[in-house]
Design a protein around this motif. Structure first.
Motif, short mmCIF file in Angstrom:
data_model
loop_
_atom_site.label_atom_id
_atom_site.label_comp_id
_atom_site.label_asym_id
_atom_site.label_seq_id
_atom_site.Cartn_x
_atom_site.Cartn_y
_atom_site.Cartn_z
N TYR A 132 81.07 153.50 2.11
CA TYR A 132 81.73 152.64 1.14
C TYR A 132 82.15 151.33 1.82
N PRO A 133 81.74 150.16 1.30
CA PRO A 133 82.00 148.87 1.96
C PRO A 133 83.40 148.34 1.65
N LEU A 134 84.42 148.94 2.25
CA LEU A 134 85.79 148.59 1.93
C LEU A 134 86.09 147.11 2.21
N GLU A 135 85.73 146.62 3.39
CA GLU A 135 86.07 145.24 3.74
C GLU A 135 85.41 144.24 2.81
N ASP A 136 84.23 144.56 2.29
CA ASP A 136 83.55 143.65 1.36
C ASP A 136 84.27 143.56 0.02
N ARG A 137 85.08 144.57 -0.31
CA ARG A 137 85.76 144.60 -1.60
C ARG A 137 87.14 143.92 -1.55
N LEU A 138 87.69 143.71 -0.36
CA LEU A 138 89.08 143.28 -0.25
C LEU A 138 89.34 141.94 -0.92
N ALA A 139 88.42 140.98 -0.80
CA ALA A 139 88.65 139.64 -1.34
C ALA A 139 88.86 139.67 -2.85
N THR A 190 91.83 150.65 -8.70
CA THR A 190 90.47 150.12 -8.55
C THR A 190 89.75 150.78 -7.39
N LEU A 191 90.45 150.95 -6.27
CA LEU A 191 89.84 151.59 -5.11
C LEU A 191 89.43 153.03 -5.43
N HIS A 192 90.29 153.75 -6.13
CA HIS A 192 89.96 155.13 -6.50
C HIS A 192 88.72 155.18 -7.39
N THR A 193 88.66 154.30 -8.38
CA THR A 193 87.51 154.26 -9.29
C THR A 193 86.23 153.94 -8.54
N GLU A 194 86.30 152.97 -7.63
CA GLU A 194 85.09 152.58 -6.89
C GLU A 194 84.64 153.68 -5.93
N LEU A 195 85.60 154.39 -5.33
CA LEU A 195 85.23 155.49 -4.44
C LEU A 195 84.48 156.58 -5.20
N LEU A 196 85.00 156.94 -6.37
CA LEU A 196 84.33 157.97 -7.18
C LEU A 196 82.95 157.51 -7.63
N ARG A 197 82.84 156.24 -7.96
CA ARG A 197 81.54 155.71 -8.38
C ARG A 197 80.57 155.70 -7.20
N HIS A 198 81.05 155.28 -6.04
CA HIS A 198 80.18 155.18 -4.87
C HIS A 198 79.68 156.55 -4.42
N THR A 199 80.55 157.54 -4.43
CA THR A 199 80.19 158.89 -3.96
C THR A 199 79.65 159.77 -5.07
N ARG A 200 79.50 159.23 -6.27
CA ARG A 200 79.09 160.02 -7.44
C ARG A 200 80.06 161.17 -7.68
N GLY A 201 81.35 160.92 -7.41
CA GLY A 201 82.38 161.93 -7.64
C GLY A 201 82.45 163.01 -6.58
N ASN A 202 81.71 162.84 -5.47
CA ASN A 202 81.64 163.88 -4.44
C ASN A 202 82.36 163.39 -3.18
N LEU A 203 83.69 163.38 -3.21
CA LEU A 203 84.47 163.01 -2.02
C LEU A 203 84.43 164.16 -1.02
N ARG A 204 84.00 163.89 0.18
CA ARG A 204 83.82 164.94 1.19
C ARG A 204 84.98 165.06 2.15
N ASP A 205 85.98 164.20 2.02
CA ASP A 205 87.16 164.28 2.87
C ASP A 205 88.36 163.87 2.02
#
Length: 379
Positions: free
Chosen positions: A325-332, A345-360
């Protein structure tokens, strides 16, 4: 605070249903289609009795992905088809009996194996639910206000793992300003949670008592060492803890000590990105392995700006192709967002990026510096 509730209380039926990768309708069509395919192929080649035994392995497959009922029905269907096939086109009597007996035995073992798997999953779900509930009772609910800060955040256990991890956070309003902790214990399960609680208790006491931030960090180091000593006596593995500790007073600067943790980021109109540029110090519990003391780093933290703290469940989240997940690219994009908007917003993007499969496990804190004269409370 947005937090996952974990597995449901009525774990039994739901666990068995949820464990099935195939619906009953799909399974029925699949069994009928495969049976017809084998029978027709065998009939056309005059070898159906040689092809039908391929069905015998089906109950074992269903036992790994389906419910006990689906496994039992599949086993019964296979026994019925094999029996009918050898009666319609018999081979040698010993071969006929061995095919029927093998399909019955393997079917029974498959049902037993599927039942064991589902019970094991339910046991893991109950343990995970209890661990997550214990962790939620210890962690302070957010959002939280102090004289200097508005803090919002997120804690969500990973769905894939059988045990929750040791991610913790805390905010303490002390006579020396607001102290903030976010930490991640090595490993998972109740032993990791025990280490996390040792760090949490030490921070709550030292953050209020000690005027200097390095002394607070030393108290955390000693807490991990003492906990590891007890763990060693009990035969448990020793653990280390990555942590980020902040202190914010009424000035326009803040100080931080990074103990091997994920970088700290600032979100503001003038500057967005990392704020600490020294190499991170050793994680808590490993301080004796280096001769370099953990350094305190000062940085600008003006009113209206936001700090973002997280654990590696964010920075190491991957999509199905393995891309982080490109966190630093999203900060701006978030420089003018409120703490709750940043977290959401971060939570929504994480779920979208991982297709809802958070592994940690994921822990996030978004900290806004209050404007001068703001009246707040920690309760």
């Amino acid at each position: 605070m947005r937090i996952s509730d974990g597995p449901p209380e009525n774990g039994g039926k739901r666990s068995e249903t949820a464990s099935s990768a195939l619906s009953s309708t799909v399974l029925l069509y699949w069994l009928l289609g495969l049976t017809v395919l084998l029978l027709v192929s065998g009939y056309l080649s005059d070898r159906e009795s040689r092809l039908v035994p391929f069905l015998i392995v089906l109950p074992a497959f269903v036992a790994g992905v389906g419910t006990v009922r689906q496994t039992f029905l599949t086993a019964g269907w296979v026994v019925l088809v094999v029996t009918g096939s050898v009666l319609y086109h018999p081979l040698q009597p010993a071969v006929n009996l061995s095919l029927i007996a093998f399909s019955v035995v393997l079917g029974g073992l498959s049902v037993a194996g599927g039942r064991w798997r589902i019970r094991k999953n339910e046991e893991i779900a109950r343990l995970r639910s209890a661990s997550a509930a214990l962790q939620r009772q210890i962690l302070r609910p957010l959002p939280l206000l102090t004289d200097q800060l508005l803090v919002d955040g997120l804690y969500e256990p990973a769905e894939e793992d059988s045990m929750v991890g040791g991610d913790v956070y805390e905010v303490v309003a002390s006579p020396y300003g607001s102290r903030v902790l976010i930490a991640d214990v090595q490993g998972k399960g109740l032993p990791a949670i025990g280490t996390a609680f040792a760090v949490l208790g030490a921070f709550r006491e030292a953050a209020f008592r000690e005027p200097a931030l390095p002394t607070v960090v030393n108290a955390l180091e000693n807490a991990v060492l003492r906990h590891n000593a007890f763990a060693k006596q009990a035969g448990e593995p020793e653990r280390f803890v990555t942590a980020l500790v902040l202190s914010v007073d009424s000035g326009y600067q803040a100080q931080a000590v990074n103990c091997g943790h994920v970088p700290l980021y600032i979100l503001s109109g003038e500057r967005t990105g990392p704020v600490l540029f020294r190499d991170p110090g050793a994680p808590l519990g490993l301080g004796s392995l280096t001769s370099q003391p953990r350094a305190v780093e000062w940085f600008d933290f003006p009113p209206g700006s936001t700090l973002l703290l997280c654990t590696d469940g964010v920075t190491e989240a991957r999509d199905p192709s393995g891309v982080f997940y490109p966190l630093e690219d999203r900060l701006a994009r978030w420089h003018d967002a409120s703490p709750d908007q940043v977290v959401s917003t971060l939570h929504t993007e994480l779920l979208r990026h991982t297709r809802g499969n958070l592994r940690d496990d994921v822990a996030v804190l978004a900290i806004r510096r209050n404007s001068p004269g703001t009246t707040t409370t920690t309760h």
